[in-house]
Enzyme design. Structure first.
Site, mmCIF file in Angstrom:
data_model
loop_
_atom_site.group_PDB
_atom_site.id
_atom_site.type_symbol
_atom_site.label_atom_id
_atom_site.label_comp_id
_atom_site.label_asym_id
_atom_site.label_seq_id
_atom_site.Cartn_x
_atom_site.Cartn_y
_atom_site.Cartn_z
ATOM 1 N N GLU A 1 -12.214 -2.425 -3.162
ATOM 2 C CA GLU A 1 -11.260 -2.084 -4.218
ATOM 3 C C GLU A 1 -11.655 -0.753 -4.855
ATOM 4 O O GLU A 1 -12.826 -0.520 -5.179
ATOM 5 C CB GLU A 1 -11.268 -3.204 -5.276
ATOM 6 C CG GLU A 1 -10.400 -2.946 -6.478
ATOM 7 C CD GLU A 1 -10.591 -4.000 -7.550
ATOM 8 O OE1 GLU A 1 -9.713 -4.105 -8.433
ATOM 9 O OE2 GLU A 1 -11.613 -4.719 -7.529
ATOM 10 N N LYS B 1 -1.387 -4.437 -5.902
ATOM 11 C CA LYS B 1 -1.830 -5.682 -6.513
ATOM 12 C C LYS B 1 -0.772 -6.206 -7.473
ATOM 13 O O LYS B 1 -0.271 -5.481 -8.337
ATOM 14 C CB LYS B 1 -3.152 -5.457 -7.248
ATOM 15 C CG LYS B 1 -3.774 -6.719 -7.831
ATOM 16 C CD LYS B 1 -5.117 -6.417 -8.497
ATOM 17 C CE LYS B 1 -5.752 -7.685 -9.065
ATOM 18 N NZ LYS B 1 -7.028 -7.411 -9.753
ATOM 19 N N CYS C 1 -9.315 -8.383 -5.446
ATOM 20 C CA CYS C 1 -10.193 -8.929 -6.472
ATOM 21 C C CYS C 1 -9.716 -10.287 -6.977
ATOM 22 O O CYS C 1 -9.680 -11.264 -6.254
ATOM 23 C CB CYS C 1 -10.356 -7.920 -7.614
ATOM 24 S SG CYS C 1 -11.803 -8.254 -8.656
#
Length: 503
Positions: free
Chosen positions: A261, A326, A376
């Site tokens: 990330e 995301k 994440c």
């Protein structure tokens, strides 16, 4: 409170799952002894406060060390956050005490249902914080068997929470002090048989193959740059960060090379073209793709809003370029919840103004297979990870846990990926900045990993899988139905009891 604190040992990296049952036995036995719903709520609150004060203080590191919040204020913020999280088991305690059911029904149905309903509510309310869900304690490890893990592909992590809680209730019911609630030896033997069947059934389900390989294993390279968080976004360290990951890419041998990330401290548009070109050439030379975690900026500003930014990932190499943005963002870390902008007078969080990506995004086509990417914290939400199935053959998580220091967070987070692999019967490979970079097979076992806070490339062979588990089809709907029926039954009985009293 001590029982709640002890429950942390049931989670990764300790995996001492029997402690979870012991902790719930203490909680439920105190609920039985509580003299009022208010007292039961206080018991649940105390248990939760012990669990969260010991289980999530790593948030202090992100607030104080990297967010520059003054130490006393950061400590107070963590305390208040743990108090907030403890309200959910308090609500469960109040709810189960408020409904006048027999002790047997309370211990075997109502308490487990109230406890799990509170867990699910906590995982949804205000974007959700599904950390330390008790069902995660049944993920497998190298040194412990997880008998109930077999239920994950069928009904998901919350079903395991329910079975652990029901087991605790059955243990209390079997005590001589409460044996009157089970009126005969026949019923007690029946209770033991049912309990044993549930646990043995979990082992048998764990041996069942819910998916099959859709092709030969894929060579995957997972890069772990180990860039300290306090250096990651410094302008004078940008060149070193680029060189770091260029070297790791050059060392990689996989057909799919995965970087963590926000691996590079730039927006994608600002990454030097020579760097992208060098990475793409490496991927093409090996007949595959690079998957790079990087912040994205829309090409055009939106009237009245300015530019939109996304925490994303891009893939390039032999296949056409692809992107993922995301969707499930972290409150305070990636976006500011309404009415809380005042918090940022103390915090100095880089990239805290992200926009969520669209909810449904198609799997990427990488290394000849369909790959579902998540970033994440997204792998904490089972129903969302199962969304791209059964099309997706492989799951990939990109993370940066350097925000949270050395205490428990990375191991606890990797446990999410283990459960998602179990629920979907898919391999999950994880590339992280500081750890835990790992490959997890379709049975939820970590088959390879890099040491935390080390620099290197993990070379693995990940098997693409096909097929659909019951959980990937129905998500959490069966558990919601079960909990709704259990709590609804309690409410109906309560209303009828009050009607009789009034008459």
């Amino acid at each position: 409170m001590v029982a709640g604190a002890m429950a942390v040992l049931a989670f990764a990296p300790f995996y001492a799952w029997p402690i979870a049952v012991v902790s719930l036995v203490v909680l439920f036995s105190q609920w039985v002894r509580a003299t009022s719903p208010r007292r039961a709520a206080l018991v649940g609150f105390s248990w939760g406060l012990g669990l969260f004060l010991v289980g999530v203080p790593w948030l202090y590191v992100s607030l104080h060390t990297y967010g520059s919040m003054p130490a006393p204020l950061a400590a107070l913020a963590i305390l208040l956050f743990c108090v907030y999280l403890s309200l959910f088991p308090a609500l469960a305690g109040y709810m189960q005490a408020k409904l006048p059911l027999t002790l047997r029904v309370r211990l075997l149905l109502l308490m487990p249902a109230a406890f799990v309903a509170a867990e699910m509510f906590r995982g949804w309310f205000v974007t959700g914080f599904p950390w330390l869900i008790i069902g995660y304690t049944q993920t497998p490890s190298a040194f412990s068997l997880a008998p109930l893990a077999g239920y994950a592909p069928v009904f998901g992590v919350f079903s395991i929470s329910f079975l652990l809680a029901a087991t605790a209730g059955a243990i209390i019911l079997a005590e001589s002090k409460f044996s009157g609630a089970v009126s005969s030896a026949f019923q007690r033997r029946g209770l033991a048989i049912v309990g044993t069947t549930v646990w043995v059934g979990g082992v048998l389900l764990g041996a069942y193959e819910w998916s099959t390989p859709s092709g030969p294993p894929i060579p995957v390279s997972l890069a772990q740059g180990n860039v300290p968080q306090d250096l990651k976004w410094r302008e004078d360290q940008a060149a070193a960060s680029l060189e770091n990951y260029l070297q790791l890419v050059e060392e990689s041998r996989g057909k799919l090379i995965v970087l963590p990330e926000t691996a590079l401290p730039f927006m994608l548009q600002d990454v030097p073209r020579t760097v992208i070109g060098a990475m793409a050439d490496k991927a093409r030379a090996q007949g595959g793709e690079i998957l790079l975690g990087v912040a994205l900026r829309e090409d055009q500003a939106v009237a009245g809003e300015g530019y939109r930014y996304y925490n994303g990932a891009v893939a390039f190499g032999t296949s056409p370029a692809q992107q993922y943005a995301k969707h499930h963002l972290v409150a305070f870390g990636e976006f500011v919840p309404p009415l809380f902008s005042w918090v940022y007078q103390w915090l100095k969080m880089p990239l805290s103004g992200f926009t969520p990506g669209v909810e449904k995004q198609l799997p990427m086509r990488l290394a000849g297979h369909r790959v579902a990417v998540n970033i994440c914290y997204e792998d904490a939400f089972g129903a969302e990870i199962a969304g791209p199935l059964p099309a997706a053959e492989l799951l990939v998580n990109l993370s940066n846990m350097a925000w949270f220091g050395t205490y428990l967070a990375a191991d606890q987070h990797a446990q999410f990926s283990q459960m998602r692999a179990l629920e979907t019967a898919r391999w999950m490979v994880r590339a992280t900045n500081t750890g835990l970079t790992a490959a997890i097979n379709e049975k939820g076992k970590i088959v390879a990993s890099l040491p935390q806070f080390s620099r290197g490339v993990l070379e693995v062979l990940a098997t693409p899988m096909q097929g659909a588990t019951p959980y990937s089809r129905w998500k959490d709907l069966p558990m919601l139905a079960l909990l709704g029926c259990a709590l609804g039954f309690g409410v109906v009985v309560s209303i009828r009891s009050r009607s009789k009293v009034e008459k």
